[in-house]
Design an enzyme around this catalytic site. Sequence first.
Site, PDB file in Angstrom:
ATOM      1  N   GLU A 295      39.356  44.976  47.313  1.00 17.49           N
ATOM      2  CA  GLU A 295      40.390  45.006  46.278  1.00 17.49           C
ATOM      3  C   GLU A 295      41.427  46.091  46.521  1.00 17.49           C
ATOM      4  OE1 GLU A 295      37.098  42.831  44.080  1.00 17.49           O
ATOM      5  OE2 GLU A 295      37.298  44.247  45.734  1.00 17.49           O
TER       6      GLU A 295
ATOM      7  N   GLU B 177      30.838  40.558  43.339  1.00 15.49           N
ATOM      8  CA  GLU B 177      30.485  40.898  41.954  1.00 15.49           C
ATOM      9  C   GLU B 177      29.728  39.747  41.293  1.00 15.49           C
ATOM     10  OE1 GLU B 177      34.119  43.964  40.842  1.00 15.49           O
ATOM     11  OE2 GLU B 177      34.390  41.815  40.492  1.00 15.49           O
TER      12      GLU B 177
END
Length: 259
Positions: free
Chosen positions: A130, A110
Amino acid sequence: MSPIKTYVEDAILHVTLDRPKANAIDLATSKIMGETFAAFRDDPSLRVAIITGAGDKFFCPGWDLKAAADGDAVDGDYGVGGFGGLQELRDLNKPVIAAVNGICCGGGLEWALSADIILAADHASFALPEIRSGTVADAASIKVPKRIPYHIAMELLLTGRWFDVQEAKSWGLVNHSYPAEDLMAKAWDMARLLASGPPLVYAAIKEIVRDAEDSKFQDSMNRITQRQLASVDILYASEDQLEGAKAFAEKRDPIWKGK
């Protein structure tokens, strides 16, 4: 010792995330990163930034799960600019280059996606894992389906699987890959090319792209032509706008002053 190492050369800010063992980001590090990038945004002498990780194994694996286990809240205060200091930093109208030098996953991916151009070493690897930690890749869930085919984005988000630099390039997540020993030289070549360009035009490009992300074409065009975007208004009234035309007419390289 600061987890962020910086130096400046040729109007370029070089930022290295250096937090052994893996360059993971905790709340305190994220706040320092935000302060670093806010200072870059606000310093008129700086034109381009390069971000990378220390060493040759990790770019950044994202959120520090050990810190989270010790009490860092996943929804805590990441500081100005949000997680990693870039992805929510307002009005960052200067080019940022990510030089991905190794493992780039989770919040690290990210962070890289917050850059404008991504270069990677040919041994770099990527993932959005995640889901395996019982949490959501929040920024990636917003960004990735807009940048690559929906079904590929959902596969990466839902499975958390790893993919190599060639696959990342095939989906357009990485601009170019290089042998590890050439990566930083190539990043600096790109940065110097951008630093030699017109900063007011870069600012206008970045603001237009942000404005257009969730707007209809004609609405964005109207805001541009009516000079409702601050960076466009500054550009259209600038010395640099006139300098570009003069340099073309005089068959010489323009001299950009950023005003």
